[in-house]
Design a protein around this motif. Structure first.
Motif, PDB file in Angstrom:
ATOM      1  N   LEU A  42      12.056   6.446   7.326  1.00  0.00           N
ATOM      2  CA  LEU A  42      13.181   7.151   6.712  1.00  0.00           C
ATOM      3  C   LEU A  42      14.506   6.834   7.390  1.00  0.00           C
ATOM      4  N   CYS A  43      14.520   6.771   8.717  1.00  0.00           N
ATOM      5  CA  CYS A  43      15.782   6.535   9.427  1.00  0.00           C
ATOM      6  C   CYS A  43      16.102   5.056   9.598  1.00  0.00           C
ATOM      7  N   GLY A  44      15.159   4.171   9.297  1.00  0.00           N
ATOM      8  CA  GLY A  44      15.390   2.736   9.400  1.00  0.00           C
ATOM      9  C   GLY A  44      15.136   2.151  10.781  1.00  0.00           C
ATOM     10  N   ALA A  45      14.703   2.977  11.729  1.00  0.00           N
ATOM     11  CA  ALA A  45      14.458   2.470  13.080  1.00  0.00           C
ATOM     12  C   ALA A  45      13.297   1.475  13.106  1.00  0.00           C
ATOM     13  N   VAL A  46      12.255   1.744  12.322  1.00  0.00           N
ATOM     14  CA  VAL A  46      11.099   0.849  12.252  1.00  0.00           C
ATOM     15  C   VAL A  46      11.170   0.118  10.911  1.00  0.00           C
ATOM     16  N   ARG A  47      11.127  -1.210  10.975  1.00  0.00           N
ATOM     17  CA  ARG A  47      11.173  -2.026   9.763  1.00  0.00           C
ATOM     18  C   ARG A  47       9.892  -2.849   9.707  1.00  0.00           C
ATOM     19  N   ILE A  48       9.352  -2.992   8.497  1.00  0.00           N
ATOM     20  CA  ILE A  48       8.127  -3.775   8.326  1.00  0.00           C
ATOM     21  C   ILE A  48       8.357  -4.881   7.302  1.00  0.00           C
ATOM     22  N   THR A  49       7.607  -5.943   7.477  1.00  0.00           N
ATOM     23  CA  THR A  49       7.570  -7.035   6.510  1.00  0.00           C
ATOM     24  C   THR A  49       6.110  -7.415   6.327  1.00  0.00           C
ATOM     25  N   VAL A  50       5.686  -7.524   5.076  1.00  0.00           N
ATOM     26  CA  VAL A  50       4.338  -7.981   4.751  1.00  0.00           C
ATOM     27  C   VAL A  50       4.472  -9.269   3.966  1.00  0.00           C
ATOM     28  N   SER A  51       3.829 -10.323   4.444  1.00  0.00           N
ATOM     29  CA  SER A  51       3.865 -11.590   3.723  1.00  0.00           C
ATOM     30  C   SER A  51       2.729 -11.604   2.699  1.00  0.00           C
ATOM     31  N   GLY A  52       3.003 -12.191   1.552  1.00  0.00           N
ATOM     32  CA  GLY A  52       1.996 -12.290   0.504  1.00  0.00           C
ATOM     33  C   GLY A  52       2.002 -11.104  -0.440  1.00  0.00           C
ATOM     34  N   ASN A  53       1.129 -11.182  -1.433  1.00  0.00           N
ATOM     35  CA  ASN A  53       1.008 -10.109  -2.413  1.00  0.00           C
ATOM     36  C   ASN A  53       0.281  -8.914  -1.814  1.00  0.00           C
ATOM     37  N   LEU A  54       0.601  -7.747  -2.313  1.00  0.00           N
ATOM     38  CA  LEU A  54      -0.084  -6.540  -1.872  1.00  0.00           C
ATOM     39  C   LEU A  54      -1.294  -6.288  -2.759  1.00  0.00           C
ATOM     40  N   PRO A  55      -2.435  -5.953  -2.177  1.00  0.00           N
ATOM     41  CA  PRO A  55      -3.582  -5.545  -2.987  1.00  0.00           C
ATOM     42  C   PRO A  55      -3.321  -4.151  -3.566  1.00  0.00           C
ATOM     43  N   LYS A  56      -4.226  -3.682  -4.385  1.00  0.00           N
ATOM     44  CA  LYS A  56      -4.085  -2.347  -4.968  1.00  0.00           C
ATOM     45  C   LYS A  56      -4.365  -1.287  -3.897  1.00  0.00           C
ATOM     46  N   PRO A  57      -3.491  -0.298  -3.789  1.00  0.00           N
ATOM     47  CA  PRO A  57      -3.671   0.759  -2.795  1.00  0.00           C
ATOM     48  C   PRO A  57      -4.644   1.844  -3.266  1.00  0.00           C
ATOM     49  N   ASN A  58      -5.071   2.659  -2.318  1.00  0.00           N
ATOM     50  CA  ASN A  58      -5.892   3.837  -2.577  1.00  0.00           C
ATOM     51  C   ASN A  58      -5.044   5.084  -2.366  1.00  0.00           C
ATOM     52  N   ALA A  59      -5.445   6.155  -3.021  1.00  0.00           N
ATOM     53  CA  ALA A  59      -4.871   7.476  -2.752  1.00  0.00           C
ATOM     54  C   ALA A  59      -5.939   8.283  -2.037  1.00  0.00           C
ATOM     55  N   CYS A  60      -5.664   8.694  -0.813  1.00  0.00           N
ATOM     56  CA  CYS A  60      -6.647   9.423  -0.013  1.00  0.00           C
ATOM     57  C   CYS A  60      -6.303  10.910   0.001  1.00  0.00           C
ATOM     58  N   HIS A  61      -7.273  11.719  -0.384  1.00  0.00           N
ATOM     59  CA  HIS A  61      -7.095  13.163  -0.482  1.00  0.00           C
ATOM     60  C   HIS A  61      -7.778  13.909   0.660  1.00  0.00           C
ATOM     61  N   CYS A  62      -8.146  13.201   1.736  1.00  0.00           N
ATOM     62  CA  CYS A  62      -8.848  13.860   2.844  1.00  0.00           C
ATOM     63  C   CYS A  62      -7.916  14.861   3.540  1.00  0.00           C
ATOM     64  N   ARG A  63      -8.528  15.776   4.248  1.00  0.00           N
ATOM     65  CA  ARG A  63      -7.782  16.816   4.946  1.00  0.00           C
ATOM     66  C   ARG A  63      -6.757  16.218   5.915  1.00  0.00           C
ATOM     67  N   ALA A  64      -7.153  15.199   6.678  1.00  0.00           N
ATOM     68  CA  ALA A  64      -6.250  14.603   7.669  1.00  0.00           C
ATOM     69  C   ALA A  64      -5.027  13.961   7.009  1.00  0.00           C
ATOM     70  N   CYS A  65      -5.229  13.211   5.934  1.00  0.00           N
ATOM     71  CA  CYS A  65      -4.090  12.585   5.243  1.00  0.00           C
ATOM     72  C   CYS A  65      -3.173  13.645   4.637  1.00  0.00           C
ATOM     73  N   ARG A  66      -3.772  14.694   4.077  1.00  0.00           N
ATOM     74  CA  ARG A  66      -2.945  15.766   3.509  1.00  0.00           C
ATOM     75  C   ARG A  66      -2.142  16.475   4.591  1.00  0.00           C
ATOM     76  N   LYS A  67      -2.740  16.696   5.752  1.00  0.00           N
ATOM     77  CA  LYS A  67      -2.012  17.334   6.855  1.00  0.00           C
ATOM     78  C   LYS A  67      -0.881  16.439   7.362  1.00  0.00           C
ATOM     79  N   GLN A  68      -1.152  15.139   7.461  1.00  0.00           N
ATOM     80  CA  GLN A  68      -0.157  14.215   8.001  1.00  0.00           C
ATOM     81  C   GLN A  68       1.013  14.016   7.043  1.00  0.00           C
ATOM     82  N   THR A  69       0.733  13.889   5.749  1.00  0.00           N
ATOM     83  CA  THR A  69       1.786  13.538   4.799  1.00  0.00           C
ATOM     84  C   THR A  69       2.361  14.714   4.032  1.00  0.00           C
ATOM     85  N   GLY A  70       1.659  15.843   4.018  1.00  0.00           N
ATOM     86  CA  GLY A  70       2.122  16.986   3.253  1.00  0.00           C
ATOM     87  C   GLY A  70       1.576  17.016   1.839  1.00  0.00           C
TER      88      GLY A  70
END
Length: 126
Positions: free
Chosen positions: A7-35
């Motif tokens: 969000l603040c731009g301090a960490v920047r990432i670059t991924v080379s190549g195409n992105l595969p299809k992502p998953n949506a994870c509904h586990c308790r830990a992911c929900r706690k971490q992301t809201g």
């Protein structure tokens, strides 16, 4: 090539190549971490470049997985299975279009009761 940041731009990432299809994870830990639920894409570590990696903090959420976030703004960035050669990147970290779409929902047995999954994608209980 896909670029992104926290969000603040301090960490920047670059991924080379195409992105595969992502998953949506509904586990308790992911929900706690992301809201809500977490959407992430698995990429080979060799295709990921992280700028200002010293701004990433890691939380060891289990013996097998650590979760990375920006220490300045708290943005969720990575889900990293330490014994594999890939890292999951939070879809929200990418700037602009990613050219991909969700493939499935996982850990739906742990999903919150305040929403429904109605997009027709496959749903795995774990």
């Amino acid at each position: 090539m896909h670029k992104g940041s926290c969000l603040c731009g301090a960490v920047r990432i670059t991924v080379s190549g195409n992105l595969p299809k992502p998953n949506a994870c509904h586990c308790r830990a992911c929900r706690k971490q992301t809201g809500h639920y977490g959407a992430s894409v698995d990429v080979p570590r060799s295709s990921l470049s992280v700028e200002n990696e010293d701004m990433v903090r890691w939380y060891q959420s289990s013996d097998k997985v650590r979760r990375g976030f920006c220490c300045a703004c708290g943005s969720t960035l990575f889900w990293d299975p330490v014994h594999h050669d890939w890292t999951a990147i939070a879809m929200g970290a990418f700037d602009g279009s990613t050219g991909t779409s969700l493939s499935m929902h996982i850990f739906v047995s742990e999903k919150g009761d305040y929403y429904e999954i109605a997009d027709g994608l496959p749903q795995n209980s774990r």
